[in-house]
Design an enzyme around this catalytic site. Structure first.
Site, short mmCIF file in Angstrom:
data_model
loop_
_atom_site.label_atom_id
_atom_site.label_comp_id
_atom_site.label_asym_id
_atom_site.label_seq_id
_atom_site.Cartn_x
_atom_site.Cartn_y
_atom_site.Cartn_z
N LEU A 25 -73.73 -44.55 77.51
CA LEU A 25 -75.16 -44.79 77.32
C LEU A 25 -75.63 -44.32 75.94
CD1 LEU A 25 -76.44 -43.67 80.83
CD2 LEU A 25 -76.26 -46.02 79.97
N GLY A 26 -75.01 -43.30 75.41
CA GLY A 26 -75.41 -42.79 74.10
C GLY A 26 -74.78 -41.43 73.86
N GLY A 28 -75.63 -37.51 71.61
CA GLY A 28 -76.59 -36.71 70.87
C GLY A 28 -76.04 -35.35 70.57
N GLY A 31 -73.99 -33.75 73.49
CA GLY A 31 -72.78 -34.40 73.98
C GLY A 31 -72.99 -35.88 74.23
N ASP A 147 -87.61 -29.95 75.58
CA ASP A 147 -87.00 -30.77 74.54
C ASP A 147 -87.55 -32.20 74.61
OD1 ASP A 147 -85.25 -31.24 72.37
OD2 ASP A 147 -83.66 -31.96 73.71
#
Length: 300
Positions: A25-26, A28, A31, A147
């Site tokens: 999915l992505g 950052g 992780g 965050d």
């Protein structure tokens, strides 16, 4: 067109804890996030999940691991909001630690704004109402997001969802040297809740103008004033209140939700308040994930 879900790399993991993985999915600062399916705890049903493989160096501190477990359990057990992705569980002591939440079939606000531009005022009000109610639910449970940014706000056909509500992990990853903050230096609960409200306002400024209010900085300098160029006039007063430099003066999330979205549009289907271009991309992402996992329908 926004990039789709990436294939699993041949040399990468096929499973993470109890989860079978289907795509990436992505990634950052904390992780890589995978699309997976499994049961986070024994005795629970299998769920489609966003499973984060946490960088092990972020979790060297035993106290941090305990705090992250506590926050995850609190969100899972005490937070019930349609605007928050459900926390499923975590395993922090294994060779490859992971943190799992319910998969949200949509796209990050940051990607949608970057591709299709800012939202109209009506959409920003609904978005803000949903996000403020999400913060209210977290704060009522005795925790914070910690965050919140446009990448952690996912727009779905059912409305906005807040993800990655792990304040401890967010603080750790945000530290330049990866050491994070010790328990002694973490702000008190009132300040942390006010910081969530500040972050919410920066998200809404981006949504309304495709600009960050502080020239790309996460936090302003003492002398810096927010740049609200492009923000509709009717939204400026509530957003400026949230961006006030004195945390104690910022509005409570419940009051902000009423100021932005008195009619509760955030709880209605997104087709009633999101632009067509946004809806098309969101639908495409949901269908892409459904085909990869081969399961449905989606559940919160």
């Amino acid at each position: 067109m926004i990039d789709g879900i990436a294939r699993l790399p041949e040399a990468g993991p096929q499973r993470l804890g109890p989860f079978r993985l289907f795509g990436v999915l992505g990634s950052g600062r904390t992780g890589t996030v995978y699309l997976g399916r499994g049961a986070a705890r024994r005795g629970t049903r299998k769920r489609i999940a966003a499973v984060r493989a946490i960088r092990p160096e972020l979790l060297r501190d035993r106290q941090l691991r305990a705090l992250l477990r506590q926050e995850t359990a609190r969100v899972a057990d005490a937070v019930d909001s349609p605007f928050i992705a459900e926390a499923l569980g975590c395993e922090l002591d294994s060779e490859q630690p992971w943190l799992a939440g319910a998969f949200v079939p949509g796209l990050p606000l940051s990607a949608l704004v970057a591709s299709y531009g800012p939202l109209p005022e009506m959409s920003v009000r609904a978005l803000g109402g949903g996000l403020a109610r999400a913060l209210a639910a977290l704060h009522a449970a005795g925790t914070v997001h910690g965050d919140l940014h446009a990448g952690n706000v996912v727009l779905t056909l059912g409305g906005p969802r807040v993800v990655d509500h792990g304040a401890a992990l967010g603080r750790q990853a945000a530290s330049p040297d990866g050491t994070g903050q010790s328990a002694a230096t973490v702000p008190g609960p009132l300040t942390r809740r006010a910081e969530d409200v500040f972050s919410l306002a920066t998200v809404l400024v981006l949504a309304a103008s495709a600009r960050h209010p502080f020239a790309g900085s996460a936090l302003p300098t003492d002398r810096e004033s927010p740049d609200l160029t492009g923000v509709p006039d009717a939204l400026r007063a509530p957003l400026l209140a949230c961006l006030h430099k004195t945390p104690e003066t910022r509005p409570h999330p419940e009051a902000l939700a009423r100021a932005l979205d008195l009619s509760g549009a955030a709880g209605r289907p997104a087709r009633e308040w999101l632009p067509d271009a946004y809806l098309h991309e969101i639908h495409g992402r949901a269908e892409e994930a459904r085909k990869l996992v081969g399961r449905g329908p989606w559940r919160r």
